[in-house]
Write an enzyme that holds these catalytic residues in place. Sequence first.
Site, mmCIF file in Angstrom:
data_model
loop_
_atom_site.group_PDB
_atom_site.id
_atom_site.type_symbol
_atom_site.label_atom_id
_atom_site.label_comp_id
_atom_site.label_asym_id
_atom_site.label_seq_id
_atom_site.Cartn_x
_atom_site.Cartn_y
_atom_site.Cartn_z
ATOM 1 N N ARG A 179 1.240 -0.622 0.100
ATOM 2 C CA ARG A 179 0.098 -0.080 0.088
ATOM 3 C C ARG A 179 1.093 1.299 0.008
ATOM 4 O O ARG A 179 0.528 1.935 -0.697
ATOM 5 C CB ARG A 179 -0.877 -0.121 1.172
ATOM 6 C CG ARG A 179 -2.129 -1.303 1.204
ATOM 7 C CD ARG A 179 -3.350 -0.503 1.891
ATOM 8 N NE ARG A 179 -4.161 -0.062 2.581
ATOM 9 C CZ ARG A 179 -4.386 0.509 2.990
ATOM 10 N NH1 ARG A 179 -4.817 -0.447 4.389
ATOM 11 N NH2 ARG A 179 -5.237 1.102 3.296
ATOM 12 N N CYS A 237 -1.588 5.641 9.555
ATOM 13 C CA CYS A 237 -1.176 4.601 8.838
ATOM 14 C C CYS A 237 -2.453 5.048 7.912
ATOM 15 O O CYS A 237 -2.636 5.857 7.072
ATOM 16 C CB CYS A 237 -2.399 3.491 9.478
ATOM 17 S SG CYS A 237 -3.705 3.760 10.587
#
Length: 282
Positions: A179, A237
């Site tokens: 990611r 995050c």
Amino acid sequence: MTAIISAATLASDLAAGSAPALLDVRYKPGDPPGLPLYQKGHLPGAVYIDLESELAAKPAAGTGRHPLPSPDVFGAAMRRAGVSSGRPVVVYDAGGLGGGWAAARCWWLLRWAGHPDVRVLDGGLAAWEAAGNPLSTGTPDPEPGDFTPSPGGMPTLDADEAAALARHGILMDARAAERYRGEVEPLDPVAGHIPGAVSAPTTENLTDAGTFRSPHALTERFEALGATTGAEVGVYCGSGVSAAQEVLALHLAGIDAALYVGSWSEWTAESRRPVATGPERG
């Protein structure tokens, strides 16, 4: 005082009658609430806390997916669970490899709100069961606590501060490396990372058993990423949940870190903000 507690120590404390307020915060992104799992079996005396409604506010335009809850909502949830300022608290989630996210979010919120004595069950429910400890299916009715949040006990970052920290300090991206690199993005509309951030997946904070690595091992890991004692460090995050586990791991290594609560879901909500891809700090 350490911020984690082993299953063996917690079991000993409970057997001795030194019962902390126990909070069950089982949660997995994209899954239904963890209440049905809690009802099938939980630590004796533990109260279920819902991450989406009690540890986060509803997202609004321009915010991340898990904004901070209002102090009133969070305080009411904690008092319902028997949390008082003078009583220790232990929080846990399902545990296992890649776990600890939800429990760390609750730990972080309680510390942010001013509670002085909060620990995460190392390895979560998985470690508790692996040690042969019992579960309960009863629903406890604890004496209401007296905890009143006093926000500000843990440092936070907004988007501009996170961008600045990525340039002059260490901003860690706690998501999976793919990611960070922008190869996949299962939850947010744009793939990639904040320019200047370093990839630091939360899975590397844990052993194969799903417990935290030793403080020495964590210190070595973070030093290799440029985060040393005294350095200015921040973490983000996808939505401010798994990053709390990274803040906890940094704490175990003796490193203070700020949390960018809005994280990538807030960052990408504004199209003017730059996005980097690839394996390097960009």
